[in-house]
Design a protein around this motif. Structure first.
Motif, PDB file in Angstrom:
ATOM      1  N   LYS A  74       0.843  -1.210   0.000  1.00 23.19           N
ATOM      2  CA  LYS A  74       0.000   0.000   0.000  1.00 23.19           C
ATOM      3  C   LYS A  74       0.871   1.251   0.000  1.00 23.19           C
ATOM      4  O   LYS A  74       0.605   2.217  -0.705  1.00 23.19           O
ATOM      5  N   LYS A  75       1.931   1.203   0.814  1.00 29.03           N
ATOM      6  CA  LYS A  75       2.822   2.359   0.917  1.00 29.03           C
ATOM      7  C   LYS A  75       3.507   2.620  -0.434  1.00 29.03           C
ATOM      8  O   LYS A  75       3.576   3.755  -0.913  1.00 29.03           O
ATOM      9  N   ARG A  76       3.975   1.559  -1.070  1.00 23.97           N
ATOM     10  CA  ARG A  76       4.662   1.714  -2.362  1.00 23.97           C
ATOM     11  C   ARG A  76       3.721   2.319  -3.400  1.00 23.97           C
ATOM     12  O   ARG A  76       4.118   3.154  -4.200  1.00 23.97           O
ATOM     13  N   GLN A 108       1.941   6.840  -6.722  1.00 26.26           N
ATOM     14  CA  GLN A 108       0.858   7.710  -7.206  1.00 26.26           C
ATOM     15  C   GLN A 108       1.263   9.172  -7.144  1.00 26.26           C
ATOM     16  O   GLN A 108       0.968   9.952  -8.036  1.00 26.26           O
ATOM     17  N   LEU A 109       1.984   9.515  -6.082  1.00 26.61           N
ATOM     18  CA  LEU A 109       2.441  10.898  -5.947  1.00 26.61           C
ATOM     19  C   LEU A 109       3.404  11.253  -7.063  1.00 26.61           C
ATOM     20  O   LEU A 109       3.378  12.345  -7.620  1.00 26.61           O
ATOM     21  N   PRO A 151      -2.673   5.388 -13.640  1.00 29.77           N
ATOM     22  CA  PRO A 151      -4.105   5.140 -13.462  1.00 29.77           C
ATOM     23  C   PRO A 151      -4.411   3.723 -12.969  1.00 29.77           C
ATOM     24  O   PRO A 151      -5.454   3.493 -12.373  1.00 29.77           O
ATOM     25  N   ASP A 152      -3.490   2.767 -13.228  1.00 32.07           N
ATOM     26  CA  ASP A 152      -3.772   1.389 -12.816  1.00 32.07           C
ATOM     27  C   ASP A 152      -3.376   1.136 -11.358  1.00 32.07           C
ATOM     28  O   ASP A 152      -3.585   0.072 -10.825  1.00 32.07           O
TER      29      ASP A 152
END
Ligand code: AMP
Length: 188
Positions: free
Chosen positions: A121-123, A128-129, A134-135
């Motif tokens: 989740k962290k990765r 995303q940042l 989009p995937d």
């Protein structure tokens, strides 16, 4: 030398496979990649598997096994392979065993990159940042992680009973993981 690598999406399997392929001069067999190529090239197989793959289901063993045999039997690749995405179930485990036997080869080591769901989740949120892929949707990623772990469990257990399994802590840096994998391969 033949290696199988397991690890959920986001564990760094691709990065580590590339490193192994270059360092040990073996070839990568990624069934996901091969199947996507069949679809892209609109082959007979590609047309057959398109809807199954789009829905995220597994492609029939018969099709995957045939594609694997075509590659394993090719003298060009006699240095060996790193299998990524295969075998996915116990039928495929059996098939791979028989196939390697037929061509006088064997599995030398099975690597499992172990990463917690929290790390995945962290990765994803970091990526995303940076990239806004989009995937990289967290909800989808969690689902894929859980499905992966559950579906590969019996396969991994099987290789454990054969004493071939090495679990690698995938939480560490790429270099540290590279080093551990090299150390394991040196001992084969
Ligand atoms: P992957 O790139 O490994 O996540 O695979 C993407 C998709 O390809 C999967 O969701 C399956 O539809 C198909 N696939 C890949 N490897 C296999 C396999 N060993 N057996 C059946 N289907 C597979």
């Amino acid at each position: 030398m033949n290696i199988i690598i397991f690890g959920p999406p986001g564990a760094g399997k691709g990065t580590q496979s590339n490193f192994i392929v270059k360092k040990y001069n073996i070839f990568q067999i990624s069934t996901g990649k091969i199947l996507r190529e069949e679809i892209k090239n609109k082959t007979e197989i590609g047309q057959k598997i398109y809807s199954l793959m789009s829905s995220g289901s597994l492609v029939e063993d018969k099709i995957v096994n045939k594609l694997i045999e075509d590659i394993v039997s090719n003298k060009k690749y006699e240095n060996g392979f790193i299998f990524d995405g295969y075998p996915r179930n116990l039928d495929q485990v059996n098939n791979l065993g028989n196939l390697l036997n037929k061509y006088n080869q064997k599995i030398d080591i099975v690597l499992k990159l172990s990463v917690s769901l929290e790390t995945i989740k962290k990765r994803i949120s970091e990526r995303q940042l940076l990239e806004k892929r989009p995937d990289d949707n967290e909800e989808i990623a969690i689902k894929r992680y859980k499905t992966y772990e559950k579906s590969t469990e019996p396969v991994i257990e099987f290789y454990k009973t054969l004493n071939l399994l090495k679990v690698i802590d995938g939480e560490r840096s790429i270099d540290q993981i590279n080093k551990e994998i090299s150390d394991i391969i040196t001992l084969i």
